[in-house]
Design a protein around this motif. Structure first.
Motif, short mmCIF file in Angstrom:
data_model
loop_
_atom_site.label_atom_id
_atom_site.label_comp_id
_atom_site.label_asym_id
_atom_site.label_seq_id
_atom_site.Cartn_x
_atom_site.Cartn_y
_atom_site.Cartn_z
N TYR A 55 0.85 -1.18 0.00
CA TYR A 55 0.00 0.00 0.00
C TYR A 55 0.89 1.23 0.00
O TYR A 55 1.75 1.36 0.87
CB TYR A 55 -0.93 0.01 1.22
N ALA A 56 0.70 2.10 -0.96
CA ALA A 56 1.46 3.34 -1.07
C ALA A 56 2.96 3.09 -1.04
O ALA A 56 3.72 3.81 -0.39
CB ALA A 56 1.03 4.34 0.01
N GLY A 57 3.40 2.03 -1.71
CA GLY A 57 4.82 1.75 -1.83
C GLY A 57 5.46 1.08 -0.64
O GLY A 57 6.68 1.05 -0.53
N GLY A 58 4.69 0.50 0.25
CA GLY A 58 5.27 -0.18 1.40
C GLY A 58 4.23 -1.03 2.11
O GLY A 58 3.21 -1.40 1.53
N PRO A 92 3.16 -0.40 -8.76
CA PRO A 92 3.87 -0.81 -9.97
C PRO A 92 4.87 -1.94 -9.71
O PRO A 92 5.51 -2.42 -10.64
CB PRO A 92 4.60 0.46 -10.38
N THR A 93 5.04 -2.39 -8.47
CA THR A 93 6.13 -3.33 -8.16
C THR A 93 5.68 -4.75 -7.88
O THR A 93 6.51 -5.59 -7.58
CB THR A 93 6.93 -2.84 -6.94
N GLY A 94 4.40 -5.03 -7.92
CA GLY A 94 3.93 -6.39 -7.62
C GLY A 94 4.15 -6.78 -6.17
O GLY A 94 4.27 -7.95 -5.86
N GLY A 95 4.22 -5.82 -5.27
CA GLY A 95 4.41 -6.11 -3.85
C GLY A 95 5.85 -6.09 -3.40
O GLY A 95 6.14 -6.27 -2.22
N ALA A 96 6.79 -5.87 -4.32
CA ALA A 96 8.22 -5.94 -3.97
C ALA A 96 8.60 -4.94 -2.90
O ALA A 96 9.40 -5.25 -2.01
CB ALA A 96 9.08 -5.73 -5.22
N ASP A 97 8.05 -3.73 -2.94
CA ASP A 97 8.41 -2.73 -1.94
C ASP A 97 7.90 -3.13 -0.55
O ASP A 97 8.60 -2.94 0.45
CB ASP A 97 7.87 -1.35 -2.33
N ALA A 98 6.72 -3.69 -0.48
CA ALA A 98 6.20 -4.17 0.81
C ALA A 98 7.08 -5.30 1.33
O ALA A 98 7.41 -5.35 2.52
CB ALA A 98 4.75 -4.64 0.67
N ARG A 103 11.11 -7.57 4.97
CA ARG A 103 12.41 -8.19 5.20
C ARG A 103 13.25 -7.35 6.17
O ARG A 103 13.88 -7.88 7.07
CB ARG A 103 13.16 -8.38 3.88
N LYS A 104 13.22 -6.04 6.00
CA LYS A 104 14.01 -5.16 6.87
C LYS A 104 13.57 -5.29 8.32
O LYS A 104 14.37 -5.46 9.22
CB LYS A 104 13.89 -3.71 6.40
N ALA A 119 7.11 -15.96 -1.70
CA ALA A 119 6.68 -15.99 -3.10
C ALA A 119 5.68 -14.88 -3.39
O ALA A 119 4.86 -14.53 -2.55
CB ALA A 119 6.03 -17.34 -3.40
N ARG A 120 5.79 -14.37 -4.61
CA ARG A 120 4.77 -13.47 -5.15
C ARG A 120 3.95 -14.31 -6.13
O ARG A 120 4.49 -14.84 -7.09
CB ARG A 120 5.40 -12.30 -5.88
N ILE A 121 2.67 -14.42 -5.85
CA ILE A 121 1.80 -15.26 -6.68
C ILE A 121 0.61 -14.41 -7.12
O ILE A 121 -0.35 -14.24 -6.38
CB ILE A 121 1.32 -16.50 -5.89
N PRO A 122 0.69 -13.84 -8.33
CA PRO A 122 -0.44 -13.03 -8.81
C PRO A 122 -1.69 -13.88 -9.00
O PRO A 122 -1.65 -14.92 -9.66
CB PRO A 122 0.05 -12.48 -10.15
N ILE A 123 -2.77 -13.46 -8.38
CA ILE A 123 -4.03 -14.20 -8.44
C ILE A 123 -5.07 -13.31 -9.13
O ILE A 123 -5.52 -12.32 -8.55
CB ILE A 123 -4.54 -14.55 -7.01
#
Length: 155
Positions: A55-58, A92-98, A103-104, A119-123
């Motif tokens: 959400y909103a890049g994180g 735009p990142t498919g959840g990568a920023d979250a 991870r941090k 895993a990122r699994i687009p549903i």
């Protein structure tokens, strides 16, 4: 290949809305009851699977609040943890920023991140009926991630 994960017990945490806003000055005994319950559930778990949208890049603020409450107790320290994003493709990142934020925080808290189980699994919407993923291939991908986390909980 059998992609069905078998669990002796799995529990969905449903208390997110009950957690008070995190304040480090309040992170001491007696803890607010919802925080004590969250920490007890983490302590009792062999592993933790997180599913969060971006959400909103994180991370969504309410979920970051939950994570903040986990840091001080130490219950997640050394515990196998993974995450999946089983949702529509987040722009735009498919959840990568979250996931990077997650991870941090989890690394800071000392969790043992099981990378093979993340895993990122687009549903797509058409693959969900009444809140359940119905597509067998997508269910199989989710099961693989779950099985890898379960395997990481074994000595």
């Amino acid at each position: 290949m059998n992609t069905t994960a078998h669990f002796t017990d799995a529990k969905v945490y449903a208390g997110l809305a009950d957690l008070p806003h995190f304040n480090p000055d309040d992170d001491h005994d007696p803890l607010p009851p919802p925080v004590a319950a969250l920490r007890a559930e983490i302590a009792a778990a062999d592993g933790v699977l997180i599913c969060t949208p971006e959400y909103a890049g994180g991370l969504p603020g309410s979920f970051k609040n939950l994570l903040d409450w986990t840091v001080g107790g130490g219950e997640i320290y050394g515990k196998p943890v993974s995450w999946i994003n089983a949702s529509s493709v987040a722009a735009p990142t498919g959840g990568a920023d979250a996931h990077d934020s997650l991870r941090k925080v989890l690394t800071y808290a000392g969790a043992r991140i099981v990378d093979d189980a993340c895993a990122r699994i687009p549903i797509p919407r058409h693959a969900v009926t009444d809140g359940a993923v119905t597509d067998p291939d997508l269910r199989g991908r989710i099961a693989v991630a779950l099985r890898r986390l379960v395997e990481a909980t074994k000595p």
